[in-house]
Motif scaffolding. Sequence first.
Motif, PDB file in Angstrom:
ATOM      1  N   GLU A   2      10.423  10.596   7.693  1.00  0.00           N
ATOM      2  CA  GLU A   2      10.238   9.379   8.488  1.00  0.00           C
ATOM      3  C   GLU A   2       8.779   9.275   8.893  1.00  0.00           C
ATOM      4  N   ARG A   3       8.146   8.151   8.555  1.00  0.00           N
ATOM      5  CA  ARG A   3       6.732   7.969   8.877  1.00  0.00           C
ATOM      6  C   ARG A   3       6.494   6.589   9.487  1.00  0.00           C
ATOM      7  N   GLU A   4       5.780   6.570  10.588  1.00  0.00           N
ATOM      8  CA  GLU A   4       5.320   5.314  11.157  1.00  0.00           C
ATOM      9  C   GLU A   4       3.973   4.966  10.530  1.00  0.00           C
ATOM     10  N   PHE A   5       3.744   3.666  10.310  1.00  0.00           N
ATOM     11  CA  PHE A   5       2.498   3.239   9.673  1.00  0.00           C
ATOM     12  C   PHE A   5       2.003   1.943  10.273  1.00  0.00           C
ATOM     13  N   THR A   6       0.767   1.634   9.972  1.00  0.00           N
ATOM     14  CA  THR A   6       0.219   0.307  10.249  1.00  0.00           C
ATOM     15  C   THR A   6      -0.415  -0.209   8.966  1.00  0.00           C
ATOM     16  N   LEU A   7      -0.346  -1.514   8.807  1.00  0.00           N
ATOM     17  CA  LEU A   7      -0.987  -2.197   7.690  1.00  0.00           C
ATOM     18  C   LEU A   7      -1.729  -3.382   8.294  1.00  0.00           C
ATOM     19  N   GLY A   8      -3.044  -3.202   8.557  1.00  0.00           N
ATOM     20  CA  GLY A   8      -3.736  -4.186   9.377  1.00  0.00           C
ATOM     21  C   GLY A   8      -3.133  -4.158  10.773  1.00  0.00           C
ATOM     22  N   ASP A   9      -2.628  -5.320  11.229  1.00  0.00           N
ATOM     23  CA  ASP A   9      -1.985  -5.362  12.546  1.00  0.00           C
ATOM     24  C   ASP A   9      -0.462  -5.331  12.442  1.00  0.00           C
ATOM     25  N   ILE A  10       0.064  -4.965  11.282  1.00  0.00           N
ATOM     26  CA  ILE A  10       1.515  -4.902  11.070  1.00  0.00           C
ATOM     27  C   ILE A  10       1.992  -3.467  11.282  1.00  0.00           C
ATOM     28  N   PRO A  11       2.835  -3.202  12.291  1.00  0.00           N
ATOM     29  CA  PRO A  11       3.404  -1.863  12.449  1.00  0.00           C
ATOM     30  C   PRO A  11       4.716  -1.741  11.685  1.00  0.00           C
ATOM     31  N   GLY A  12       4.998  -0.542  11.185  1.00  0.00           N
ATOM     32  CA  GLY A  12       6.231  -0.359  10.437  1.00  0.00           C
ATOM     33  C   GLY A  12       6.664   1.085  10.383  1.00  0.00           C
ATOM     34  N   ILE A  13       7.823   1.301   9.766  1.00  0.00           N
ATOM     35  CA  ILE A  13       8.393   2.636   9.576  1.00  0.00           C
ATOM     36  C   ILE A  13       8.894   2.724   8.135  1.00  0.00           C
ATOM     37  N   LEU A  14       8.660   3.867   7.508  1.00  0.00           N
ATOM     38  CA  LEU A  14       9.129   4.126   6.146  1.00  0.00           C
ATOM     39  C   LEU A  14       9.929   5.416   6.145  1.00  0.00           C
ATOM     40  N   TRP A  15      11.146   5.336   5.600  1.00  0.00           N
ATOM     41  CA  TRP A  15      11.989   6.509   5.393  1.00  0.00           C
ATOM     42  C   TRP A  15      12.097   6.751   3.893  1.00  0.00           C
ATOM     43  N   THR A  16      11.873   7.977   3.446  1.00  0.00           N
ATOM     44  CA  THR A  16      11.983   8.286   2.025  1.00  0.00           C
ATOM     45  C   THR A  16      12.825   9.537   1.825  1.00  0.00           C
ATOM     46  N   PRO A  17      13.611   9.565   0.737  1.00  0.00           N
ATOM     47  CA  PRO A  17      14.442  10.730   0.435  1.00  0.00           C
ATOM     48  C   PRO A  17      13.612  11.819  -0.233  1.00  0.00           C
ATOM     49  N   GLY A  18      14.258  12.909  -0.540  1.00  0.00           N
ATOM     50  CA  GLY A  18      13.548  14.007  -1.192  1.00  0.00           C
ATOM     51  C   GLY A  18      13.189  13.715  -2.628  1.00  0.00           C
ATOM     52  N   THR A  19      13.943  12.845  -3.290  1.00  0.00           N
ATOM     53  CA  THR A  19      13.678  12.509  -4.687  1.00  0.00           C
ATOM     54  C   THR A  19      12.848  11.233  -4.747  1.00  0.00           C
TER      55      THR A  19
END
Length: 240
Positions: A15-32
């Motif tokens: 689970e990672r929180e990110f920003t893209l310019g002024d856009i905040p977001g969260i990305l969840w990725t599996p092991g594969t």
Amino acid sequence: MRFLSERRLDDGILEREFTLGDIPGILWTPGTTPAPLVLMSHNNGLPMADPRLQARARYTAAQGYAVATIDAAGCGDRPRSAADEQARTELRRAMRAGEPADEILESVVGPMVENAAPDWRTTLDALLELPETAGPVGYSGGWTALGIRLAVTEPRITAAGFFAGGYVPRAQREEARQVTIPLLYLLQWDDRGNPRQRALDLFDAFGSKEKTLHANLGGHTGTPWFELEDGCRFLDRHLK
């Protein structure tokens, strides 16, 4: 895209929180990886404090998907004008009182869709540049009006799951006829916030040759857990 935090959850999901310019977001990725990407929308703030939304994202990621959500323009804690705040307050008051709310809805949700859709497309561009994500792309979320706009304008989205859909602006009700991707449409039969007949009329309007309606008893937050499992099987058929 800049990642602000990273944690490995007990189920192996990153689970990672990110920003893209002024856009905040969260990305969840599996092991594969790379994994097919699912855009999981909302319009009430990032889901870190909402166990239901977190559970949806984590379960979907555990099935082998990269799952992303953002606070688009006008959503969550992102700035809104005093006029926007007043319109939202009036919309909530009218809905609680059972008063006609169509025109207030147009003044609130219509501009939100127009402003949010470009942020989602910008985010999609950035996400698909990451080595851990890949197409095809799915959409899943309770913000049906935004999902309709993206389904019509974004060819990389090849399947979508919509929740409810009773209150959708006129522009998106018209655009629904142009939606042709496979759809899974969830309806809570007793959801006071999404008038049942309007939701059924919207389902009828979609132009998709493959569209499935699941209706369950209960209010807005009472969607059974098995619908999430069925939703992932729907994604499996179209994204894997």
